[in-house]
Design a protein around this motif. Sequence first.
Motif, PDB file in Angstrom:
ATOM      1  N   SER A 275       0.823  -1.204   0.000  1.00  0.00           N
ATOM      2  CA  SER A 275       0.000   0.000   0.000  1.00  0.00           C
ATOM      3  C   SER A 275       0.861   1.260   0.000  1.00  0.00           C
ATOM      4  O   SER A 275       2.038   1.235   0.358  1.00  0.00           O
ATOM      5  CB  SER A 275      -0.922   0.008   1.224  1.00  0.00           C
ATOM      6  OG  SER A 275      -0.151   0.028   2.419  1.00  0.00           O
ATOM      7  N   ILE A 276       0.246   2.353  -0.393  1.00  0.00           N
ATOM      8  CA  ILE A 276       0.903   3.652  -0.377  1.00  0.00           C
ATOM      9  C   ILE A 276       0.816   4.234   1.039  1.00  0.00           C
ATOM     10  O   ILE A 276      -0.249   4.159   1.670  1.00  0.00           O
ATOM     11  CB  ILE A 276       0.223   4.615  -1.375  1.00  0.00           C
ATOM     12  CG1 ILE A 276       0.283   4.042  -2.788  1.00  0.00           C
ATOM     13  CG2 ILE A 276       0.862   5.992  -1.342  1.00  0.00           C
ATOM     14  CD1 ILE A 276       1.669   3.859  -3.340  1.00  0.00           C
TER      15      ILE A 276
ATOM     16  N   ASP B 151       0.093   8.231  -5.646  1.00  0.00           N
ATOM     17  CA  ASP B 151      -1.051   7.365  -5.392  1.00  0.00           C
ATOM     18  C   ASP B 151      -1.663   6.896  -6.719  1.00  0.00           C
ATOM     19  O   ASP B 151      -2.152   7.713  -7.504  1.00  0.00           O
ATOM     20  CB  ASP B 151      -2.090   8.131  -4.579  1.00  0.00           C
ATOM     21  CG  ASP B 151      -3.238   7.250  -4.093  1.00  0.00           C
ATOM     22  OD1 ASP B 151      -3.335   6.097  -4.550  1.00  0.00           O
ATOM     23  OD2 ASP B 151      -4.033   7.729  -3.271  1.00  0.00           O
TER      24      ASP B 151
ATOM     25  N   LYS C  55      -1.137   9.496   0.119  1.00  0.00           N
ATOM     26  CA  LYS C  55      -2.410   9.239  -0.545  1.00  0.00           C
ATOM     27  C   LYS C  55      -3.000  10.537  -1.084  1.00  0.00           C
ATOM     28  O   LYS C  55      -2.979  11.573  -0.425  1.00  0.00           O
ATOM     29  CB  LYS C  55      -3.385   8.558   0.414  1.00  0.00           C
ATOM     30  CG  LYS C  55      -3.008   7.106   0.694  1.00  0.00           C
ATOM     31  CD  LYS C  55      -3.986   6.417   1.617  1.00  0.00           C
ATOM     32  CE  LYS C  55      -3.577   4.956   1.826  1.00  0.00           C
ATOM     33  NZ  LYS C  55      -4.475   4.247   2.769  1.00  0.00           N
ATOM     34  N   GLY C  56      -3.496  10.447  -2.313  1.00  0.00           N
ATOM     35  CA  GLY C  56      -4.042  11.628  -2.966  1.00  0.00           C
ATOM     36  C   GLY C  56      -3.015  12.430  -3.737  1.00  0.00           C
ATOM     37  O   GLY C  56      -3.368  13.375  -4.448  1.00  0.00           O
ATOM     38  N   THR C  57      -1.727  12.044  -3.624  1.00  0.00           N
ATOM     39  CA  THR C  57      -0.672  12.732  -4.373  1.00  0.00           C
ATOM     40  C   THR C  57      -0.427  12.021  -5.696  1.00  0.00           C
ATOM     41  O   THR C  57      -1.063  11.007  -5.998  1.00  0.00           O
ATOM     42  CB  THR C  57       0.639  12.781  -3.561  1.00  0.00           C
ATOM     43  OG1 THR C  57       1.161  11.434  -3.454  1.00  0.00           O
ATOM     44  CG2 THR C  57       0.400  13.330  -2.166  1.00  0.00           C
TER      45      THR C  57
ATOM     46  N   ASP D 159       0.054   6.543   4.113  1.00  0.00           N
ATOM     47  CA  ASP D 159      -1.075   7.464   4.270  1.00  0.00           C
ATOM     48  C   ASP D 159      -0.708   8.897   3.906  1.00  0.00           C
ATOM     49  O   ASP D 159      -1.524   9.633   3.344  1.00  0.00           O
ATOM     50  CB  ASP D 159      -1.584   7.414   5.712  1.00  0.00           C
ATOM     51  CG  ASP D 159      -2.286   6.101   6.036  1.00  0.00           C
ATOM     52  OD1 ASP D 159      -2.696   5.408   5.076  1.00  0.00           O
ATOM     53  OD2 ASP D 159      -2.400   5.766   7.224  1.00  0.00           O
TER      54      ASP D 159
ATOM     55  N   MET E 290      -4.407   5.674  -7.349  1.00  0.00           N
ATOM     56  CA  MET E 290      -5.827   5.994  -7.451  1.00  0.00           C
ATOM     57  C   MET E 290      -6.060   7.345  -8.134  1.00  0.00           C
ATOM     58  O   MET E 290      -7.176   7.632  -8.573  1.00  0.00           O
ATOM     59  CB  MET E 290      -6.472   5.995  -6.061  1.00  0.00           C
ATOM     60  CG  MET E 290      -6.539   4.617  -5.408  1.00  0.00           C
ATOM     61  SD  MET E 290      -7.480   4.603  -3.861  1.00  0.00           S
ATOM     62  CE  MET E 290      -9.129   4.866  -4.493  1.00  0.00           C
ATOM     63  N   THR E 291      -4.991   8.148  -8.246  1.00  0.00           N
ATOM     64  CA  THR E 291      -5.125   9.453  -8.895  1.00  0.00           C
ATOM     65  C   THR E 291      -4.946   9.384 -10.406  1.00  0.00           C
ATOM     66  O   THR E 291      -5.260  10.349 -11.102  1.00  0.00           O
ATOM     67  CB  THR E 291      -4.107  10.452  -8.318  1.00  0.00           C
ATOM     68  OG1 THR E 291      -2.768   9.997  -8.613  1.00  0.00           O
ATOM     69  CG2 THR E 291      -4.269  10.604  -6.810  1.00  0.00           C
TER      70      THR E 291
END
Length: 424
Positions: A33-34, A44, A39-41, A36, A46-47
């Motif tokens: 996992s990335i 990540d 996250k959002g950078t 915390d 997911m971005t």
Amino acid sequence: MFVRKKWFLAAFGLFLLYAFSIYIYLFHGADTSIPDSLKGTSVDPMTFMDSKTLENSETYSKIRNFFFFISTPLEWLFFGMVLVSGLSKRLDRWGRDSWKRQFMQTGAYVFWLSLLMFVVFLPLSYLRYKISLSYGISTQVFSSWMKDNLIEFWVDYTMTAIVVIVLYWLIHKSPKRWWLFGWLLSIPFTIFVMFIQPVVIDPLYNEFYPLQDKELEEKILALAAKAEIPTDHVYEVNMSEKTNSLNAYVTGVGANSRIVLWDTTLSSLDDDEILFIMAHEMNHYVEKHIYLGIAGYLLLTLVGLWLTDKWMKRVIRKRGELYQLESMQKISSLPLFLLITSILLFAANPITNYVSRVQETRADQYALKMTDNPEAAVTSFQKLSESGLSQMNPPFLVKLFRNSHPSMLERIQLVKEYEKMQDK
């Protein structure tokens, strides 16, 4: 017979235990996992990946890493079984009965051992190919895939036969110093193979031609001139018929050195991203990483051949009856030679990968300074990760034994550090 059967059961049991342990580690134990804080950078996934691509990248990476970790020990099991079963001894006898000259006997032995290994491991290769197809990484039709496998078989056989014929001739002539003489001969042979690789071996698999986008070529050549690299062409290779992955690399030595771009890279990245990738590859030329790699390889070869000599003699002396080996000088000892060298190469992976990661990091730093375009660097790393379905933060053992490049998380973090330095 009882001792050999016991060996078979023990070796196979150990392999299954090892494979199960690796499976648990990769699929259930390792944290990928990335952090915390990230996250959002841009680090990540997911971005920049949709949920399906992200899920596929995790699953495909785990499967691919699992195959990596079991393939080499499976080779060890294969070589051990060829020895203990007496097959190696029978292949040796078959060669001596069929040919009068020793080099022909050796060549025949290498051929049958190589063919057996090719047939035994072909189902595993096919499984990897089918998985790659199912995840959209490979685009290669079966006939093309099989053709590449056959070409690889003959290229590998030719190289192996030459090396083995020379080595076993040296073992006959100088049982105590064969490893030193073999190493000395490996120096010109290695350089020769590196020299012909781009113009003889690589074109057997793919079609290479000068970069067709002349406007982009001018930009790349201008970047090469800035880096003081004498070159007239950048080469493009047709890979879209085989894969959706992206890549670029430097290959060859001397007059045959080349910078090569996959056509998938050209179609997926914009000019700024390609220029960053090219600047990265140019650093390998500027800092002579290929030549340093050859020097490191030759140093490891010297140590490896010396250790192989000591290890083989010890095994034959203490376990010769089990492995049905009377002397190191007989070609029937080749599976033991290959087993030991494979173990040594696997054990050296953390060292060679660490050196490679240092060089790749320096190449990233150089590319950032040359292009001064951190945004293009980040998006190129993101696209490379997405196209290859690679994990941003792979498990520790994968980094240690498999990764010759820093993780994408580390590479993007390097870009962010560069941006902070520029802002100061």
